[in-house]
Design an enzyme around this catalytic site. Structure first.
Site, PDB file in Angstrom:
ATOM      1  N   ASN A  11       0.874  -1.181   0.000  1.00  0.00           N
ATOM      2  CA  ASN A  11       0.000   0.000   0.000  1.00  0.00           C
ATOM      3  C   ASN A  11       0.905   1.222   0.000  1.00  0.00           C
ATOM      4  O   ASN A  11       1.474   1.578   1.028  1.00  0.00           O
ATOM      5  CB  ASN A  11      -0.896  -0.031   1.260  1.00  0.00           C
ATOM      6  N   LYS A  13       0.144   4.279  -0.315  1.00  0.00           N
ATOM      7  CA  LYS A  13      -0.486   5.495   0.224  1.00  0.00           C
ATOM      8  C   LYS A  13      -0.191   6.672  -0.709  1.00  0.00           C
ATOM      9  O   LYS A  13      -0.058   6.461  -1.920  1.00  0.00           O
ATOM     10  CB  LYS A  13      -0.019   5.757   1.659  1.00  0.00           C
ATOM     11  N   HIS A  96      -9.598   1.644   5.050  1.00  0.00           N
ATOM     12  CA  HIS A  96      -8.306   1.810   5.737  1.00  0.00           C
ATOM     13  C   HIS A  96      -8.495   2.808   6.886  1.00  0.00           C
ATOM     14  O   HIS A  96      -9.275   3.755   6.769  1.00  0.00           O
ATOM     15  CB  HIS A  96      -7.253   2.305   4.744  1.00  0.00           C
ATOM     16  N   GLU A  98      -6.815   5.220   7.793  1.00  0.00           N
ATOM     17  CA  GLU A  98      -6.587   6.624   7.409  1.00  0.00           C
ATOM     18  C   GLU A  98      -7.828   7.200   6.728  1.00  0.00           C
ATOM     19  O   GLU A  98      -8.129   8.384   6.879  1.00  0.00           O
ATOM     20  CB  GLU A  98      -5.336   6.716   6.516  1.00  0.00           C
ATOM     21  N   GLU A 168      -5.467  -4.399  10.968  1.00  0.00           N
ATOM     22  CA  GLU A 168      -4.387  -3.426  11.140  1.00  0.00           C
ATOM     23  C   GLU A 168      -4.610  -2.600  12.400  1.00  0.00           C
ATOM     24  O   GLU A 168      -5.345  -1.594  12.364  1.00  0.00           O
ATOM     25  CB  GLU A 168      -4.345  -2.480   9.939  1.00  0.00           C
ATOM     26  N   GLY A 174       2.735   2.379  10.696  1.00  0.00           N
ATOM     27  CA  GLY A 174       3.748   3.410  10.482  1.00  0.00           C
ATOM     28  C   GLY A 174       4.545   3.772  11.721  1.00  0.00           C
ATOM     29  O   GLY A 174       5.250   4.780  11.745  1.00  0.00           O
ATOM     30  N   SER A 213       3.464  -2.023  10.391  1.00  0.00           N
ATOM     31  CA  SER A 213       4.914  -2.161  10.582  1.00  0.00           C
ATOM     32  C   SER A 213       5.462  -3.535  10.171  1.00  0.00           C
ATOM     33  O   SER A 213       6.400  -4.037  10.792  1.00  0.00           O
ATOM     34  CB  SER A 213       5.318  -1.819  12.016  1.00  0.00           C
TER      35      SER A 213
HETATM   36  P1  PGA Z   1       2.876   0.368   7.624  1.00  0.00           P
HETATM   37  O1  PGA Z   1       1.388   0.653   7.043  1.00  0.00           O
HETATM   38  O2  PGA Z   1       3.330  -0.943   7.021  1.00  0.00           O
HETATM   39  O3  PGA Z   1       3.696   1.532   7.134  1.00  0.00           O
HETATM   40  O4  PGA Z   1       2.768   0.296   9.090  1.00  0.00           O
HETATM   41  C1  PGA Z   1       0.462  -0.381   6.894  1.00  0.00           C
HETATM   42  C2  PGA Z   1      -0.826   0.155   6.333  1.00  0.00           C
HETATM   43  O5  PGA Z   1      -1.266   1.245   6.708  1.00  0.00           O
HETATM   44  O6  PGA Z   1      -1.465  -0.522   5.485  1.00  0.00           O
END
Ligand code: PGA
Length: 250
Positions: A11, A13, A96, A98, A168, A174, A213
């Site tokens: 992903n 983003k 997601h 976000e 998640e 992140g 992560s």
């Molecule tokens: P990350 O993000 O691997 O940077 O923690 C995962 C995600 O938001 O899908």
């Protein structure tokens, strides 16, 4: 036991300009990638057409990170499932955290998107996850059950096996703070038990990913867990070492 093909999804983003995006994909397709793993890269809409041409020579599929549920009409700024299909997109991330938190997407909207994606032959990657406070208050299971049940409202039994669910935990996205193997497995197992209640043995066919992560160092152990069938990878999908995450078995 049902066989569930492992699936690793990147992903991106809102990252990379066009040149950077194309050069990364060109580099990834030169790598020898494990054929027994399904692979998807979810890119910004704008780059779909050019990236798809590069991916055609590989077995990596293309996905995007959101969509609107209507097929067409006066929805300024939105992208429809039929548009995505016409550009060769196969997968779409929905719900997601976000999108839920920054763009205020509700469970009801996410449910409409899931139904629309399935009707239009796109594979939804449905995300769910609790905040740190919810976990501290031991509410993570309640939160996840609520998100899953609402997102899957009126999704047919015949279609459920197409869906991919990504667990998640928001506190792990992140941050570098990956969930422990026990917590990740426990939550993915719990999600499967919710699916069992809703869809009986079809639940065995649904692939459940862990996200938050994920990196080269932890993917192997995560994938050893019985109910973890894949990973949704953010930050670590932004450079060519993503190929090492795909090749976690080798
Ligand atoms: P990350 O993000 O691997 O940077 O923690 C995962 C995600 O938001 O899908």
């Amino acid at each position: 036991m049902f066989f569930r093909k492992p699936i690793i999804i990147g992903n991106w983003k809102m990252n990379k300009n066009l040149d950077q995006a194309l050069s990364l994909v060109k580099e990834i397709v030169t790598k020898d990638l494990d054929e027994s793993v399904e692979k998807v890269i979810c890119v910004p809409y704008l780059y779909v057409n050019e990236i798809r041409k590069i991916l055609e020579k590989s077995d990596i599929e293309i996905g995007v990170q959101n969509m609107y549920f209507e097929k067409k009409g006066a929805f300024t700024g939105e992208i429809s499932p039929t548009m995505l299909k016409s550009c060769g997109v196969k997968y779409v991330i929905l719900g997601h955290s976000e999108r839920r938190n920054i763009f205020k997407e509700t469970d009801d909207l996410i449910n409409k998107k899931v139904i629309s994606a399935l009707e239009n032959d796109l594979i939804p990657i449905l995300c769910c996850g609790e905040t740190l406070n919810e976990r501290k208050e031991n509410k993570e299971k309640e939160v996840i059950e609520n998100q899953i049940k609402k997102a899957l409202l009126e999704v047919d039994r015949e279609k459920i096996s197409k869906i991919i669910i990504a667990y998640e935990p928001i506190w792990a996205i992140g941050t570098g703070a990956v969930a422990s193997l026990e917590d990740a497995e426990d939550m993915c197992k719990y999600i499967r038990s919710i699916l069992f209640k809703l869809y009986k043995d079809q639940a065995n066919k649904v692939r459940i990913q862990y996200g938050g992560s994920v990196k080269q160092e932890n993917i192997k152990d995560l994938m050893k867990q019985e109910n973890i069938d894949g990973a949704l990878v953010g930050g670590a999908s932004l450079d060519v070492s993503f190929s090492k995450i795909i090749n976690y078995k080798l």
